[in-house]
Design an enzyme around this catalytic site. Sequence first.
Site, PDB file in Angstrom:
ATOM      1  N   GLN A  98       0.852  -1.187   0.000  1.00  0.00           N
ATOM      2  CA  GLN A  98       0.000   0.000   0.000  1.00  0.00           C
ATOM      3  C   GLN A  98       0.887   1.237   0.000  1.00  0.00           C
ATOM      4  O   GLN A  98       1.809   1.346   0.816  1.00  0.00           O
ATOM      5  CB  GLN A  98      -0.905   0.017   1.226  1.00  0.00           C
ATOM      6  CG  GLN A  98      -1.890   1.165   1.258  1.00  0.00           C
ATOM      7  CD  GLN A  98      -2.749   1.156   2.504  1.00  0.00           C
ATOM      8  OE1 GLN A  98      -2.348   1.670   3.543  1.00  0.00           O
ATOM      9  NE2 GLN A  98      -3.937   0.562   2.414  1.00  0.00           N
ATOM     10  N   TYR A 167      -7.353  10.335   4.053  1.00  0.00           N
ATOM     11  CA  TYR A 167      -5.982  10.718   3.757  1.00  0.00           C
ATOM     12  C   TYR A 167      -5.949  11.578   2.489  1.00  0.00           C
ATOM     13  O   TYR A 167      -6.987  11.952   1.940  1.00  0.00           O
ATOM     14  CB  TYR A 167      -5.100   9.478   3.657  1.00  0.00           C
ATOM     15  CG  TYR A 167      -5.034   8.710   4.958  1.00  0.00           C
ATOM     16  CD1 TYR A 167      -4.618   9.342   6.135  1.00  0.00           C
ATOM     17  CD2 TYR A 167      -5.407   7.375   5.023  1.00  0.00           C
ATOM     18  CE1 TYR A 167      -4.571   8.649   7.338  1.00  0.00           C
ATOM     19  CE2 TYR A 167      -5.363   6.670   6.222  1.00  0.00           C
ATOM     20  CZ  TYR A 167      -4.947   7.311   7.381  1.00  0.00           C
ATOM     21  OH  TYR A 167      -4.911   6.627   8.570  1.00  0.00           O
ATOM     22  N   ARG A 215      -7.659   1.515  -2.651  1.00  0.00           N
ATOM     23  CA  ARG A 215      -8.547   1.348  -1.501  1.00  0.00           C
ATOM     24  C   ARG A 215      -9.359   2.630  -1.356  1.00  0.00           C
ATOM     25  O   ARG A 215      -8.794   3.735  -1.327  1.00  0.00           O
ATOM     26  CB  ARG A 215      -7.763   1.084  -0.221  1.00  0.00           C
ATOM     27  CG  ARG A 215      -8.703   0.734   0.934  1.00  0.00           C
ATOM     28  CD  ARG A 215      -8.001   0.229   2.156  1.00  0.00           C
ATOM     29  NE  ARG A 215      -8.803  -0.823   2.786  1.00  0.00           N
ATOM     30  CZ  ARG A 215      -8.723  -1.163   4.061  1.00  0.00           C
ATOM     31  NH1 ARG A 215      -7.868  -0.562   4.857  1.00  0.00           N
ATOM     32  NH2 ARG A 215      -9.479  -2.121   4.547  1.00  0.00           N
ATOM     33  N   CYS A 336     -10.424 -13.656  17.899  1.00  0.00           N
ATOM     34  CA  CYS A 336     -10.291 -12.216  18.128  1.00  0.00           C
ATOM     35  C   CYS A 336     -11.539 -11.751  18.872  1.00  0.00           C
ATOM     36  O   CYS A 336     -12.655 -12.067  18.470  1.00  0.00           O
ATOM     37  CB  CYS A 336     -10.163 -11.487  16.794  1.00  0.00           C
ATOM     38  SG  CYS A 336     -10.336  -9.693  16.904  1.00  0.00           S
ATOM     39  N   CYS A 339     -11.464  -6.212  20.923  1.00  0.00           N
ATOM     40  CA  CYS A 339     -11.310  -5.211  21.984  1.00  0.00           C
ATOM     41  C   CYS A 339     -10.552  -3.974  21.510  1.00  0.00           C
ATOM     42  O   CYS A 339     -10.641  -2.911  22.134  1.00  0.00           O
ATOM     43  CB  CYS A 339     -10.607  -5.825  23.184  1.00  0.00           C
ATOM     44  SG  CYS A 339      -8.903  -6.353  22.867  1.00  0.00           S
ATOM     45  N   CYS A 355      -1.378  -8.085  20.671  1.00  0.00           N
ATOM     46  CA  CYS A 355      -2.726  -8.638  20.710  1.00  0.00           C
ATOM     47  C   CYS A 355      -3.065  -9.018  22.139  1.00  0.00           C
ATOM     48  O   CYS A 355      -2.253  -9.635  22.834  1.00  0.00           O
ATOM     49  CB  CYS A 355      -2.822  -9.865  19.799  1.00  0.00           C
ATOM     50  SG  CYS A 355      -4.463 -10.631  19.759  1.00  0.00           S
ATOM     51  N   GLU A 408      -8.716 -24.201  40.949  1.00  0.00           N
ATOM     52  CA  GLU A 408      -9.524 -22.980  40.977  1.00  0.00           C
ATOM     53  C   GLU A 408     -10.491 -23.064  42.148  1.00  0.00           C
ATOM     54  O   GLU A 408     -11.186 -24.061  42.328  1.00  0.00           O
ATOM     55  CB  GLU A 408     -10.279 -22.823  39.662  1.00  0.00           C
ATOM     56  CG  GLU A 408     -11.436 -21.848  39.666  1.00  0.00           C
ATOM     57  CD  GLU A 408     -11.027 -20.422  40.057  1.00  0.00           C
ATOM     58  OE1 GLU A 408     -11.803 -19.768  40.777  1.00  0.00           O
ATOM     59  OE2 GLU A 408      -9.939 -19.984  39.643  1.00  0.00           O
TER      60      GLU A 408
END
Length: 679
Positions: A98, A167, A215, A336, A339, A355, A408
């Site tokens: 890009q 942009y 794009r 994913c 967040c 991540c 636990e």
Amino acid sequence: MPLKLVYEPITINGLVVPNRIARSAHGTGLTMKGPINDRFIDYHVARGRGGVGLTILEATTVHPSSVIALASFGDSVIAEYRRLMDAIRPTGMRIFQQIWHGGHIYPVADLSPPWGASAVPSPTTGIVPNPMGQGEIDEVVAHFAAAARRSREGGIDGIQVHAAHGYLIMQFLSPLTNKRTDAYGGSLENRARFLREILTAIRKEVGYDYPVGIRIAASNEPGSIAEADLSLVSRQLQADRLIDFLDVSWGDYYNIQFVGAMDRPMGYELESSSKITAAVPDIPRLVIGRIRTLEEAEQILRDGVADIVHMTRAHIADPDIVRKTQAGTPELVRPCIGCNQACWNGRNRGLPVACTVNPAAGFETTLAEDLIVKAAVPRKVLVVGGGPGGMEAARVAALCGHKVMLVEASGHLGGQLSLARRAPSLHTIGDIAHWLEQEIFRLGVEVRLGSFFDAADVQAEGADFVVIATGAFPREDGLQFEHPARPVPGAEAPQVISAMDLFSTPPRDNIRHAVVFDDIGHYEALAAAEELMLRGASVTLATRFASVGPQLDAATRVDTAFERFARHGDFTVLTRSSIDRVLPGECHVRTLYRADPQVVPADLVVFVTAKDGQRGIFDALRDEGHVLGRDIAMIGDALAPRDLQFAISDGHRAIRKWHDAFGMAGDQSESAALATQPA
């Protein structure tokens, strides 16, 4: 859904892309404004090995008037590209570059005014740009073409010109930012002239046998460029053979929509982008919009909306989505959660890409899981605490070949995520807890629920390595960070609770007014406010900060929450504030910009303030001679109350560090015994 289309190859101007899954250009910060390095290469190679068909490298700036991490100012980048492609080519993944100019969106490093289409202030900085003259336009056009040439000479497979997201090129396209009266302003044809000249110059440099595309993105700001005009522009550029593919996103910096968080549904951009892709059905079309699974991508392809689907943040979370799904094991894909904390927000803070759910993202050179060498002799690892950090530690220890037990105290795994997932618009945060739980059982971790351990219990297990992941609880001491010597009078009253109390106990009746006090600056206070509003209360959110949620990305987490609040009911914000006292039915809030405390009606007060790490077991074991890092570690909120990203990262890194230093082989007696055994 049977998967077929996602695995089919597609040809872009003679270049065969092996499947229909792509990764859009996204800033990584891994080069730190230097040359392409091993860390950058390893990040992309990992996704190539995982099966991605096409990756569009993050924007490289074409001109010194707009500088970001990557730059294509000179021919030295050609050798860097060749080294990158030598590493990536064996994976089969195709690479486009890009090329970009930011216009007035970012400040210029030398403090000169940014360049823009017109003297319209930047929506991000408020700076009025230098309206480009003909000489400057010609200079930038030539630089775009030179950047394309360098990419081709470096072995890059194709070029994408960034004309979206507000942009420089979009500043020429949009009537909001283009007020010119010359050949580059006014009509749509004139406003598209800059883009057309760039593409024409690129074609002269790289020819018509090399993939070139753009794009674009419609703005949802009234008066800006919309889908209809972009459809016309795209159709004409295709007809003139200036573009071979079209990549469509949505939004600009007037209203950021292009990195939707967990409150956005799958494919949320398609309503806009599909209107544009429909205009150019004869060239490959790419779309994006929080797509997390190949099943979702398959449906988009079947619907005919696009020919290639971007899964960008999903591949930050798990680089092996295609490989795992094609192998018939999609349940192994790490999800994913949307967040935006470590990827988008981290980059906006100047940090390299990371991540929340995948500690190896951006650290593939040192933390990629295929670097793990299993232990020659399994050791016994004990994890105390079944939150996300504890489960990640148990998972990684099992991957390292050790015998792992996780205990636990409660009757379920997940820790604070079990509460967080109950919050409005936050349910997908629980996906990572579900995945971790399923993984530790798949890997054979022994799990004991309802098992409260103290230091003596830990000692009795005789583990070689112990991970203390016991989390944290609200302190409930009435102290505020900026007033640590004076507890809030009335903080001990029954109407004062923590956010943990709010989501773990049945709703209280007749809560008409509530105050949420935020001392942390993360999402917890917003979640509490929304929960109370949905229960019918009017809510005042008071915070010590100058803004709400400064630890979050404002555009994609805070602003979208505010938009929902506007639909829910009565909501008020008081910044740079502290709680002066709590009385029956009211809360006194002191702000820097008022002489006297403000009396706010409050049937309920939610304190989102400091938590207390549960480190008692760790301290007792260390007193018994256990050594940090050698045979014991403390992670997550027990170590220091922070957020989900740190809990998971702590658990992963603690095991990897110990395994590499001590866990790779048995102790000396075990090694000696093995050495005496016959081959």
